[in-house]
Design a protein around this motif. Structure first.
Motif, PDB file in Angstrom:
ATOM      1  N   LYS A  49       0.834  -1.207   0.000  1.00  0.00           N
ATOM      2  CA  LYS A  49       0.000   0.000   0.000  1.00  0.00           C
ATOM      3  C   LYS A  49       0.867   1.256   0.000  1.00  0.00           C
ATOM      4  O   LYS A  49       0.628   2.188  -0.783  1.00  0.00           O
ATOM      5  N   ALA A  50       1.884   1.277   0.854  1.00  0.00           N
ATOM      6  CA  ALA A  50       2.768   2.441   0.915  1.00  0.00           C
ATOM      7  C   ALA A  50       3.518   2.619  -0.398  1.00  0.00           C
ATOM      8  O   ALA A  50       3.736   3.749  -0.854  1.00  0.00           O
ATOM      9  N   TYR A  51       3.905   1.526  -1.003  1.00  0.00           N
ATOM     10  CA  TYR A  51       4.630   1.600  -2.275  1.00  0.00           C
ATOM     11  C   TYR A  51       3.758   2.222  -3.363  1.00  0.00           C
ATOM     12  O   TYR A  51       4.197   3.106  -4.104  1.00  0.00           O
ATOM     13  N   VAL A  52       2.510   1.772  -3.455  1.00  0.00           N
ATOM     14  CA  VAL A  52       1.613   2.279  -4.493  1.00  0.00           C
ATOM     15  C   VAL A  52       1.301   3.754  -4.273  1.00  0.00           C
ATOM     16  O   VAL A  52       1.307   4.557  -5.211  1.00  0.00           O
ATOM     17  N   LEU A  53       1.031   4.131  -3.018  1.00  0.00           N
ATOM     18  CA  LEU A  53       0.633   5.506  -2.744  1.00  0.00           C
ATOM     19  C   LEU A  53       1.799   6.485  -2.850  1.00  0.00           C
ATOM     20  O   LEU A  53       1.618   7.625  -3.268  1.00  0.00           O
ATOM     21  N   ASN A  54       2.990   6.053  -2.463  1.00  0.00           N
ATOM     22  CA  ASN A  54       4.127   6.969  -2.388  1.00  0.00           C
ATOM     23  C   ASN A  54       5.187   6.730  -3.452  1.00  0.00           C
ATOM     24  O   ASN A  54       6.088   7.552  -3.628  1.00  0.00           O
ATOM     25  N   ASN A 109      -4.582   7.160  -9.431  1.00  0.00           N
ATOM     26  CA  ASN A 109      -5.466   8.307  -9.630  1.00  0.00           C
ATOM     27  C   ASN A 109      -6.193   8.649  -8.338  1.00  0.00           C
ATOM     28  O   ASN A 109      -6.013   7.989  -7.322  1.00  0.00           O
ATOM     29  N   GLU A 110      -7.015   9.679  -8.385  1.00  0.00           N
ATOM     30  CA  GLU A 110      -7.712  10.123  -7.175  1.00  0.00           C
ATOM     31  C   GLU A 110      -8.631   9.040  -6.620  1.00  0.00           C
ATOM     32  O   GLU A 110      -8.763   8.881  -5.399  1.00  0.00           O
ATOM     33  N   ILE A 113      -6.467   6.515  -4.737  1.00  0.00           N
ATOM     34  CA  ILE A 113      -5.980   7.086  -3.482  1.00  0.00           C
ATOM     35  C   ILE A 113      -7.083   7.110  -2.432  1.00  0.00           C
ATOM     36  O   ILE A 113      -6.870   6.752  -1.271  1.00  0.00           O
ATOM     37  N   GLU A 114      -8.281   7.496  -2.836  1.00  0.00           N
ATOM     38  CA  GLU A 114      -9.409   7.535  -1.908  1.00  0.00           C
ATOM     39  C   GLU A 114      -9.741   6.136  -1.418  1.00  0.00           C
ATOM     40  O   GLU A 114     -10.044   5.933  -0.239  1.00  0.00           O
ATOM     41  N   ARG A 115      -9.670   5.151  -2.308  1.00  0.00           N
ATOM     42  CA  ARG A 115      -9.965   3.770  -1.938  1.00  0.00           C
ATOM     43  C   ARG A 115      -8.928   3.252  -0.950  1.00  0.00           C
ATOM     44  O   ARG A 115      -9.263   2.568   0.018  1.00  0.00           O
ATOM     45  N   MET A 116      -7.660   3.583  -1.205  1.00  0.00           N
ATOM     46  CA  MET A 116      -6.595   3.132  -0.310  1.00  0.00           C
ATOM     47  C   MET A 116      -6.736   3.766   1.072  1.00  0.00           C
ATOM     48  O   MET A 116      -6.413   3.142   2.087  1.00  0.00           O
ATOM     49  N   LYS A 117      -7.217   5.003   1.118  1.00  0.00           N
ATOM     50  CA  LYS A 117      -7.421   5.664   2.399  1.00  0.00           C
ATOM     51  C   LYS A 117      -8.540   5.014   3.202  1.00  0.00           C
ATOM     52  O   LYS A 117      -8.630   5.190   4.413  1.00  0.00           O
ATOM     53  N   LYS A 118      -9.399   4.260   2.523  1.00  0.00           N
ATOM     54  CA  LYS A 118     -10.489   3.566   3.197  1.00  0.00           C
ATOM     55  C   LYS A 118     -10.178   2.086   3.389  1.00  0.00           C
ATOM     56  O   LYS A 118     -11.064   1.293   3.695  1.00  0.00           O
ATOM     57  N   PHE A 225      -4.298  -8.046  -2.568  1.00  0.00           N
ATOM     58  CA  PHE A 225      -3.939  -6.708  -3.044  1.00  0.00           C
ATOM     59  C   PHE A 225      -4.501  -6.453  -4.437  1.00  0.00           C
ATOM     60  O   PHE A 225      -4.963  -5.344  -4.728  1.00  0.00           O
ATOM     61  N   ASP A 226      -4.500  -7.469  -5.281  1.00  0.00           N
ATOM     62  CA  ASP A 226      -5.140  -7.327  -6.586  1.00  0.00           C
ATOM     63  C   ASP A 226      -6.612  -6.979  -6.432  1.00  0.00           C
ATOM     64  O   ASP A 226      -7.143  -6.124  -7.145  1.00  0.00           O
ATOM     65  N   LYS A 227      -7.294  -7.663  -5.498  1.00  0.00           N
ATOM     66  CA  LYS A 227      -8.707  -7.410  -5.278  1.00  0.00           C
ATOM     67  C   LYS A 227      -8.936  -5.999  -4.747  1.00  0.00           C
ATOM     68  O   LYS A 227      -9.874  -5.308  -5.157  1.00  0.00           O
ATOM     69  N   ILE A 228      -8.073  -5.574  -3.824  1.00  0.00           N
ATOM     70  CA  ILE A 228      -8.213  -4.234  -3.250  1.00  0.00           C
ATOM     71  C   ILE A 228      -8.005  -3.163  -4.324  1.00  0.00           C
ATOM     72  O   ILE A 228      -8.732  -2.160  -4.372  1.00  0.00           O
ATOM     73  N   LEU A 229      -7.036  -3.374  -5.186  1.00  0.00           N
ATOM     74  CA  LEU A 229      -6.800  -2.423  -6.281  1.00  0.00           C
ATOM     75  C   LEU A 229      -8.008  -2.340  -7.218  1.00  0.00           C
ATOM     76  O   LEU A 229      -8.256  -1.301  -7.820  1.00  0.00           O
ATOM     77  N   GLY A 230      -8.754  -3.438  -7.303  1.00  0.00           N
ATOM     78  CA  GLY A 230      -9.867  -3.496  -8.251  1.00  0.00           C
ATOM     79  C   GLY A 230     -11.229  -3.183  -7.679  1.00  0.00           C
ATOM     80  O   GLY A 230     -12.223  -3.217  -8.404  1.00  0.00           O
ATOM     81  N   ILE A 231     -11.294  -2.901  -6.375  1.00  0.00           N
ATOM     82  CA  ILE A 231     -12.601  -2.615  -5.765  1.00  0.00           C
ATOM     83  C   ILE A 231     -13.248  -1.391  -6.432  1.00  0.00           C
ATOM     84  O   ILE A 231     -12.606  -0.383  -6.622  1.00  0.00           O
TER      85      ILE A 231
END
Length: 231
Positions: A49-54, A109-110, A113-118, A225-231
């Protein structure tokens, strides 16, 4: 794990339908061999998660996780007002996940980022009940609980159990009942809860996962992580 991988993937897809916010709670004692698979998986997910966001250097991310953990322990009340992933960060990124990162091609994208914050990754250790207040404060729509579970299966095999079946059976390696944890969490709100168990091979005193369990854990990390990226 490979024998039922497609079914596990489908079950997770169905569970995450209409997911607005998600907690992944890893349970286990990371000094008791395969019992530490829950914390191990949370660590790997936190780093991804940190890698993708930062888009940061992996070593820098590990150091930041350690700093955050120490600060959270020193100021618990401030932490509850500024929720981030809670994780020890002591387990290094596994080579199997390193290769997964190399292949990641994510449009940050935004919306992502919003999904990762949740999406929150919590290392509940061997006392997950200590985190019920935090879970209720976050108030997610969905919760995934991961733990080493004695299910009379081959070491490393993965099984998914919905919360209704957890109430009827005891599959956790820990003394605290998962059914009791779920009932306590749902005293005020009902959550969508999915339990993912992995059969351990050894829970002797050790900081290492057995080979089969680590392979299964890494496979589950990538799948989740694949599933989370695709939510």
């Amino acid at each position: 794990m490979l024998n039922n991988f497609d079914k596990i993937s489908t079950d997770i897809d169905l569970f995450l339908e209409n997911c607005d916010s998600l907690i992944v709670l890893g349970i286990g004692n990371d000094i008791r061999g395969d019992d530490g698979l829950g914390p191990y998986i949370i660590n790997q997910l936190s780093i991804l998660k940190a890698y993708v966001l930062n888009n940061s250097n992996i070593d820098d991310i590990r150091q930041e996780i350690n700093i955050n953990q120490n600060e959270n322990q020193d100021n618990e009340f401030e932490f509850f007002d500024n929720v981030i992933d809670i994780n020890t960060g002591n387990t290094p990124l596994d080579e199997g996940i390193d290769s997964y990162i190399d292949k990641l091609n994510v449009d940050v994208n935004e919306s992502l980022i919003e999904r990762m914050k949740k999406t929150f990754f919590i290392n509940g250790g061997s006392v997950p009940e200590n985190f019920t207040g935090l879970i209720k404060k976050i108030n997610p729509s969905h919760i995934i609980i991961i733990d080493a579970s004695l299910m009379n299966m081959e070491a490393g095999e993965i099984n998914i159990v919905n919360k209704d079946n957890i109430v009827d059976i005891s599959i956790s390696t820990h003394s605290m009942s998962l059914a009791y944890l779920i009932r306590y969490l749902e005293l005020e709100n009902e959550f969508n809860i999915l339990f993912i168990g992995i059969e351990p091979e050894s829970m002797d005193l050790s900081f290492e996962l057995s080979d089969n369990v680590k392979e299964s854990s890494n496979g589950l990390v990538k799948l989740l992580f694949d599933k989370i990226l695709g939510i």
